[in-house]
Design a protein around this motif. Structure first.
Motif, PDB file in Angstrom:
ATOM      1  N   PRO A  27       0.833  -1.214   0.000  1.00 11.78           N
ATOM      2  CA  PRO A  27       0.000   0.000   0.000  1.00 11.78           C
ATOM      3  C   PRO A  27       0.860   1.255   0.000  1.00 11.78           C
ATOM      4  CG  PRO A  27      -0.668  -1.522   1.743  1.00 11.78           C
ATOM      5  CD  PRO A  27       0.637  -2.019   1.220  1.00 11.78           C
ATOM      6  N   LYS A  28       0.406   2.276  -0.724  1.00 15.03           N
ATOM      7  CA  LYS A  28       1.118   3.556  -0.703  1.00 15.03           C
ATOM      8  C   LYS A  28       0.847   4.326   0.593  1.00 15.03           C
ATOM      9  CE  LYS A  28      -0.995   4.705  -4.543  1.00 15.03           C
ATOM     10  NZ  LYS A  28      -1.490   5.468  -5.740  1.00 15.03           N
ATOM     11  N   ALA A  29      -0.290   4.048   1.229  1.00 13.18           N
ATOM     12  CA  ALA A  29      -0.711   4.663   2.490  1.00 13.18           C
ATOM     13  C   ALA A  29      -2.021   3.990   2.862  1.00 13.18           C
ATOM     14  CB  ALA A  29      -0.882   6.170   2.358  1.00 13.18           C
ATOM     15  N   ALA A  30      -2.654   4.445   3.942  1.00 10.24           N
ATOM     16  CA  ALA A  30      -3.959   3.915   4.349  1.00 10.24           C
ATOM     17  C   ALA A  30      -4.992   5.037   4.364  1.00 10.24           C
ATOM     18  CB  ALA A  30      -3.881   3.271   5.722  1.00 10.24           C
ATOM     19  N   GLN A 113       6.476   1.134   9.907  1.00  4.42           N
ATOM     20  CA  GLN A 113       7.040   2.406  10.329  1.00  4.42           C
ATOM     21  C   GLN A 113       6.950   3.460   9.226  1.00  4.42           C
ATOM     22  OE1 GLN A 113      11.050   2.088  11.742  1.00  4.42           O
ATOM     23  NE2 GLN A 113      11.123   4.178  12.522  1.00  4.42           N
ATOM     24  N   GLY A 114       6.465   4.626   9.593  1.00  5.21           N
ATOM     25  CA  GLY A 114       6.392   5.733   8.653  1.00  5.21           C
ATOM     26  C   GLY A 114       5.149   5.763   7.792  1.00  5.21           C
ATOM     27  N   GLY A 115       4.293   4.766   7.909  1.00  8.32           N
ATOM     28  CA  GLY A 115       3.090   4.739   7.095  1.00  8.32           C
ATOM     29  C   GLY A 115       2.123   5.843   7.463  1.00  8.32           C
ATOM     30  N   LYS A 116       1.540   6.483   6.459  1.00  9.44           N
ATOM     31  CA  LYS A 116       0.609   7.581   6.709  1.00  9.44           C
ATOM     32  C   LYS A 116      -0.836   7.118   6.559  1.00  9.44           C
ATOM     33  CE  LYS A 116       3.561  11.519   5.614  1.00  9.44           C
ATOM     34  NZ  LYS A 116       3.680  12.786   4.858  1.00  9.44           N
ATOM     35  N   VAL A 117      -1.727   7.807   7.289  1.00 15.29           N
ATOM     36  CA  VAL A 117      -3.142   7.436   7.310  1.00 15.29           C
ATOM     37  C   VAL A 117      -3.992   8.681   7.059  1.00 15.29           C
ATOM     38  CG1 VAL A 117      -5.007   6.395   8.636  1.00 15.29           C
ATOM     39  CG2 VAL A 117      -2.652   5.584   8.958  1.00 15.29           C
ATOM     40  N   GLY A 118      -4.835   8.614   6.044  1.00 15.67           N
ATOM     41  CA  GLY A 118      -5.807   9.666   5.773  1.00 15.67           C
ATOM     42  C   GLY A 118      -7.188   9.217   6.202  1.00 15.67           C
ATOM     43  N   LEU A 119      -8.073  10.178   6.422  1.00 15.17           N
ATOM     44  CA  LEU A 119      -9.455   9.887   6.782  1.00 15.17           C
ATOM     45  C   LEU A 119     -10.389  10.601   5.820  1.00 15.17           C
ATOM     46  CD1 LEU A 119      -7.774   9.617   9.561  1.00 15.17           C
ATOM     47  CD2 LEU A 119      -9.993   9.849  10.664  1.00 15.17           C
ATOM     48  N   VAL A 120     -11.461   9.913   5.421  1.00 18.14           N
ATOM     49  CA  VAL A 120     -12.498  10.529   4.606  1.00 18.14           C
ATOM     50  C   VAL A 120     -13.847  10.068   5.141  1.00 18.14           C
ATOM     51  CG1 VAL A 120     -12.376   8.679   2.859  1.00 18.14           C
ATOM     52  CG2 VAL A 120     -13.407  10.886   2.270  1.00 18.14           C
ATOM     53  N   GLY A 121     -14.793  11.012   5.299  1.00 14.59           N
ATOM     54  CA  GLY A 121     -16.083  10.655   5.863  1.00 14.59           C
ATOM     55  C   GLY A 121     -17.220  11.431   5.234  1.00 14.59           C
ATOM     56  N   TYR A 122     -18.423  10.905   5.419  1.00 12.97           N
ATOM     57  CA  TYR A 122     -19.615  11.407   4.735  1.00 12.97           C
ATOM     58  C   TYR A 122     -20.736  11.627   5.746  1.00 12.97           C
ATOM     59  CZ  TYR A 122     -16.864   9.429   0.975  1.00 12.97           C
ATOM     60  OH  TYR A 122     -15.817   9.140   0.122  1.00 12.97           O
ATOM     61  N   CYS A 123     -21.378  12.808   5.705  1.00 13.50           N
ATOM     62  CA  CYS A 123     -22.511  13.098   6.579  1.00 13.50           C
ATOM     63  C   CYS A 123     -22.061  13.047   8.039  1.00 13.50           C
ATOM     64  CB  CYS A 123     -23.643  12.121   6.265  1.00 13.50           C
ATOM     65  SG  CYS A 123     -25.131  12.298   7.254  1.00 13.50           S
ATOM     66  N   LEU A 124     -22.594  12.150   8.842  1.00 15.60           N
ATOM     67  CA  LEU A 124     -22.081  11.941  10.195  1.00 15.60           C
ATOM     68  C   LEU A 124     -20.581  11.708  10.142  1.00 15.60           C
ATOM     69  CD1 LEU A 124     -22.243  11.285  13.253  1.00 15.60           C
ATOM     70  CD2 LEU A 124     -22.834   8.934  12.585  1.00 15.60           C
ATOM     71  N   GLY A 125     -20.146  10.917   9.168  1.00 16.61           N
ATOM     72  CA  GLY A 125     -18.720  10.649   9.012  1.00 16.61           C
ATOM     73  C   GLY A 125     -17.920  11.893   8.704  1.00 16.61           C
ATOM     74  N   GLY A 126     -18.520  12.852   7.988  1.00 13.36           N
ATOM     75  CA  GLY A 126     -17.840  14.110   7.732  1.00 13.36           C
ATOM     76  C   GLY A 126     -17.614  14.893   9.011  1.00 13.36           C
ATOM     77  N   ARG A 127     -18.612  14.915   9.864  1.00 12.68           N
ATOM     78  CA  ARG A 127     -18.460  15.555  11.177  1.00 12.68           C
ATOM     79  C   ARG A 127     -17.367  14.852  11.987  1.00 12.68           C
ATOM     80  NH1 ARG A 127     -21.192  18.456  15.201  1.00 12.68           N
ATOM     81  NH2 ARG A 127     -20.913  17.639  17.304  1.00 12.68           N
ATOM     82  N   LEU A 128     -17.389  13.521  11.982  1.00 12.03           N
ATOM     83  CA  LEU A 128     -16.403  12.764  12.745  1.00 12.03           C
ATOM     84  C   LEU A 128     -14.993  12.967  12.198  1.00 12.03           C
ATOM     85  CD1 LEU A 128     -18.432   9.462  13.259  1.00 12.03           C
ATOM     86  CD2 LEU A 128     -17.971  11.229  14.977  1.00 12.03           C
ATOM     87  N   VAL A 129     -14.879  13.153  10.899  1.00  9.52           N
ATOM     88  CA  VAL A 129     -13.563  13.443  10.326  1.00  9.52           C
ATOM     89  C   VAL A 129     -13.042  14.780  10.836  1.00  9.52           C
ATOM     90  CG1 VAL A 129     -12.409  14.125   8.181  1.00  9.52           C
ATOM     91  CG2 VAL A 129     -13.651  11.974   8.287  1.00  9.52           C
ATOM     92  N   PHE A 130     -13.904  15.794  10.899  1.00  5.66           N
ATOM     93  CA  PHE A 130     -13.466  17.085  11.430  1.00  5.66           C
ATOM     94  C   PHE A 130     -13.054  16.931  12.894  1.00  5.66           C
ATOM     95  CE2 PHE A 130     -13.740  21.323  13.187  1.00  5.66           C
ATOM     96  CZ  PHE A 130     -13.192  22.110  12.179  1.00  5.66           C
ATOM     97  N   MET A 131     -13.833  16.203  13.665  1.00 12.65           N
ATOM     98  CA  MET A 131     -13.465  15.943  15.054  1.00 12.65           C
ATOM     99  C   MET A 131     -12.133  15.202  15.125  1.00 12.65           C
ATOM    100  SD  MET A 131     -17.246  14.841  16.506  1.00 12.65           S
ATOM    101  CE  MET A 131     -16.714  14.481  18.193  1.00 12.65           C
ATOM    102  N   SER A 132     -11.933  14.268  14.219  1.00 16.06           N
ATOM    103  CA  SER A 132     -10.686  13.508  14.197  1.00 16.06           C
ATOM    104  C   SER A 132      -9.495  14.391  13.854  1.00 16.06           C
ATOM    105  CB  SER A 132     -10.784  12.357  13.196  1.00 16.06           C
ATOM    106  OG  SER A 132     -11.774  11.420  13.575  1.00 16.06           O
ATOM    107  N   ALA A 133      -9.721  15.380  12.986  1.00 13.30           N
ATOM    108  CA  ALA A 133      -8.641  16.310  12.655  1.00 13.30           C
ATOM    109  C   ALA A 133      -8.192  17.083  13.881  1.00 13.30           C
ATOM    110  CB  ALA A 133      -9.096  17.269  11.562  1.00 13.30           C
ATOM    111  N   CYS A 134      -9.112  17.287  14.804  1.00 13.29           N
ATOM    112  CA  CYS A 134      -8.811  18.016  16.045  1.00 13.29           C
ATOM    113  C   CYS A 134      -8.282  17.107  17.147  1.00 13.29           C
ATOM    114  CB  CYS A 134     -10.066  18.722  16.551  1.00 13.29           C
ATOM    115  SG  CYS A 134     -10.819  19.887  15.399  1.00 13.29           S
ATOM    116  N   ARG A 135      -8.573  15.805  17.063  1.00  9.52           N
ATOM    117  CA  ARG A 135      -8.339  14.947  18.235  1.00  9.52           C
ATOM    118  C   ARG A 135      -7.455  13.726  17.986  1.00  9.52           C
ATOM    119  NH1 ARG A 135     -14.403  14.463  20.962  1.00  9.52           N
ATOM    120  NH2 ARG A 135     -15.081  16.628  20.582  1.00  9.52           N
ATOM    121  N   THR A 136      -7.129  13.406  16.739  1.00 13.46           N
ATOM    122  CA  THR A 136      -6.331  12.210  16.465  1.00 13.46           C
ATOM    123  C   THR A 136      -5.047  12.583  15.731  1.00 13.46           C
ATOM    124  OG1 THR A 136      -7.150  11.620  14.244  1.00 13.46           O
ATOM    125  CG2 THR A 136      -8.528  10.983  16.130  1.00 13.46           C
ATOM    126  N   ASP A 137      -4.211  11.574  15.501  1.00 11.84           N
ATOM    127  CA  ASP A 137      -2.926  11.803  14.842  1.00 11.84           C
ATOM    128  C   ASP A 137      -2.948  11.403  13.375  1.00 11.84           C
ATOM    129  OD1 ASP A 137      -3.014   9.044  15.063  1.00 11.84           O
ATOM    130  OD2 ASP A 137      -0.943   8.846  15.775  1.00 11.84           O
TER     131      ASP A 137
END
Length: 232
Positions: A27-30, A113-137
């Motif tokens: 995988p190039k990333a997750a 080691q060094g692998g990067k992780v992106g998040l994408v979400g929709y509707c409720l998931g979109g809200r959770l993605v914004f929360m994740s941007a504030c609260r996760t790594d």
């Protein structure tokens, strides 16, 4: 190769299911795909499969598992829509963020080691993605028609990685005054980019069903692909 598998909670006191789609080769990333209120249904699984075909490890956690595992509903069926509202109302969003964080951790463990992780979400998931941007790594965050983001703006100081928001201007769940608060509140945040989609409604990028607008979905998804290519 795609299937549900179980991963541990952050606390290690339980396990929950995550749909995982793996690419051919390394995988190039997750990318963690965050569900709508309709569960990890066929549309969300197709999103994961598409990212896997593009070379990413894709994971979608079953976020309603504490109340009812494997909710799978159809947005075009009225009874399913009402059932989805019920699941959303019972859902603990703060705990959901911890399950998303557990999914990010599982993705990093598989990537190495060094692998990067992106998040994408929709509707409720979109809200959770914004929360994740504030609260996760996580390393990059994309929200489609996230609901109630105006009420989360006080957390934006914690955003340190790139964030992309797709905002349909005729969203029946995010009225114009809320959209304006989002634009005004985020305009000075160098990490956040907003794209408006004139005249489009909530759900325009759904993978399947009556809500989808093909041209706009392809435009938004192309922007998302470019965003992840640049930041993951």
């Amino acid at each position: 190769m795609a299937a549900f598998t179980s991963i541990p909670t952050l606390e290690g006191d339980a396990r929950f299911d995550v749909y995982v789609a793996r690419p051919q080769g390394t995988p190039k990333a997750a990318i963690v795909v965050i569900q709508e209120i309709f569960g990890v249904n066929e549309g969300i699984r197709r999103k994961c499969d598409g990212w896997a075909a593009a070379g990413y490890l894709a994971l979608s956690p079953d976020l309603f598992w504490r109340e009812k595992p494997h909710v799978e509903l159809d947005a075009d069926i009225a009874e399913d829509f009402q059932a989805a509202i019920g699941h959303m109302q019972k859902f603990n969003q703060d705990q959901g963020i911890r399950d998303i964080e557990a999914t990010i951790k599982a993705a990093r463990e598989e990537l190495g080691q060094g692998g990067k992780v992106g998040l994408v979400g929709y509707c409720l998931g979109g809200r959770l993605v914004f929360m994740s941007a504030c609260r996760t790594d996580g390393d990059a965050f994309v929200a489609y028609y996230g609901v109630g983001i105006d009420g989360l703006l006080k957390e934006q100081h914690a955003i340190g990685k790139p964030v992309l928001l797709h905002v349909p201007t005729a969203d029946g769940f995010v009225p114009p005054e809320v959209q304006q608060k989002m634009h005004d509140g985020l305009k000075d945040n160098r990490h956040v980019t907003l794209h408006d989609y004139e005249g489009l409604d909530h759900g325009f990028a759904a993978e399947m069903g009556a809500r989808r607008n093909e041209a706009a979905a392809q435009l938004a998804d192309g922007r998302t692909a470019d965003f992840f290519a640049a930041h993951l």
